[in-house]
Design an enzyme around this catalytic site. Sequence first.
Site, PDB file in Angstrom:
ATOM      1  N   LYS A 158      -9.786  11.864  -7.435  1.00  0.00           N
ATOM      2  CA  LYS A 158     -10.444  12.200  -6.162  1.00  0.00           C
ATOM      3  C   LYS A 158     -10.939  13.646  -6.125  1.00  0.00           C
ATOM      4  CE  LYS A 158      -7.622   8.691  -3.882  1.00  0.00           C
ATOM      5  NZ  LYS A 158      -6.429   8.425  -3.048  1.00  0.00           N
ATOM      6  N   TYR A 206     -14.311   2.469  -6.730  1.00  0.00           N
ATOM      7  CA  TYR A 206     -13.102   3.278  -6.486  1.00  0.00           C
ATOM      8  C   TYR A 206     -11.949   2.880  -7.428  1.00  0.00           C
ATOM      9  CZ  TYR A 206      -8.842   4.713  -4.021  1.00  0.00           C
ATOM     10  OH  TYR A 206      -7.601   5.219  -3.715  1.00  0.00           O
ATOM     11  N   TYR A 252      -0.540  14.263  -0.037  1.00  0.00           N
ATOM     12  CA  TYR A 252      -0.322  13.403   1.135  1.00  0.00           C
ATOM     13  C   TYR A 252       0.667  14.059   2.093  1.00  0.00           C
ATOM     14  CZ  TYR A 252      -2.210  10.569  -2.553  1.00  0.00           C
ATOM     15  OH  TYR A 252      -2.969  10.118  -3.590  1.00  0.00           O
ATOM     16  N   VAL A 297      -0.670   8.254  -8.214  1.00  0.00           N
ATOM     17  CA  VAL A 297       0.474   7.351  -8.345  1.00  0.00           C
ATOM     18  C   VAL A 297       0.742   6.935  -9.793  1.00  0.00           C
ATOM     19  CG1 VAL A 297       0.517   6.414  -5.988  1.00  0.00           C
ATOM     20  CG2 VAL A 297      -0.875   5.287  -7.735  1.00  0.00           C
ATOM     21  N   SER A 327      -5.174   8.941  -8.244  1.00  0.00           N
ATOM     22  CA  SER A 327      -5.779   9.782  -7.198  1.00  0.00           C
ATOM     23  C   SER A 327      -6.193  11.168  -7.671  1.00  0.00           C
ATOM     24  CB  SER A 327      -4.831   9.921  -6.018  1.00  0.00           C
ATOM     25  OG  SER A 327      -4.879   8.743  -5.262  1.00  0.00           O
TER      26      SER A 327
END
Length: 303
Positions: free
Chosen positions: A66, A190, A238, A256, A63
């Site tokens: 992103k 993705y 998050y 992760v 992530s």
Amino acid sequence: MDLRGILDEIAAEMATRSERGAPASYIPELARVDPGQFGIAVVTADGRDHAAGDADAAFSIQSVSKVFTLALALGKLGDRLWTRVGREPSGLAFNSILQLEHEKGRPRNPFINSGAIVTTDAILEGSTPRETLGAILRFIREAAEDDAIHIDKAVARSETAHGHGNFALAHYIKAHGNLRHAPELTLGTYFHQCAIAMSCRQLARAGRFLVNAPTLPRLVSAERVRRINALMMTCGHYDGSGEFAFRVGLPGKSGVGGGILAVAPGKAAIAVWSPGLNARGNSALGTEAMEMLARRTGWSVFG
Ligand code: GLU
């Protein structure tokens, strides 16, 4: 400040830890990574690299990618991106589908999985997945000034085979009309973007454009950098974002794979990696190391 000494001390301290969290298990290829590893790298505003531990070992950035796709999507769509994805923390797990129903397929922010899927879908507009991945890699390679950065295809395959949660998210978003491409196409892109492999040293260098220092490379405008940093602070971890802001006080984005990229505005880009995760899916030792570094350097956006 003896940054090298500080990093050596942090790496030595982390080497003694027996409680290291567990690597992500829902992507089998990540579950095989040795949790005994720890790396840290910092690039300061004068352009110098400082590193300790396994700072040159490649890991799956997941992530953290992103941040780069958000920068690309904003470059391509500008503020139109915000009609499709929000800017509020979700307070829920990275892969949650709960809010999507209430909010009619418009994800809360670009850093949770649903929001990142929409962001990647936006970059795909007018290009093939291969071209889009080429553009993402080019952006990251240019940011890091390192053409060796690549996609780990085994990780991408592993996630594709087990990515049922993300397929559910993509189909649900599609059902609400907020996905322009077939879910397989967007997710194929993705999963490959998440499978980009980098070392801490490469990631810290790629993060230099977020520092907003006149001496470091600038790939996007200063105003846009501030906004990306704001989202990293409020949404980058998050449902652990508040805790990271409280403990570390710097904008950060976790993945992760156990990596975290953080920014001390005007001062430095920082990357840490340790594959064991805490209960919220963020690197356990990585978070601790960031906290130690922030305390010892005095770096904080809060004064
Ligand atoms: N590829 C991962 C997923 O979609 C990224 C999640 C993360 O790094 O937090 O589940």
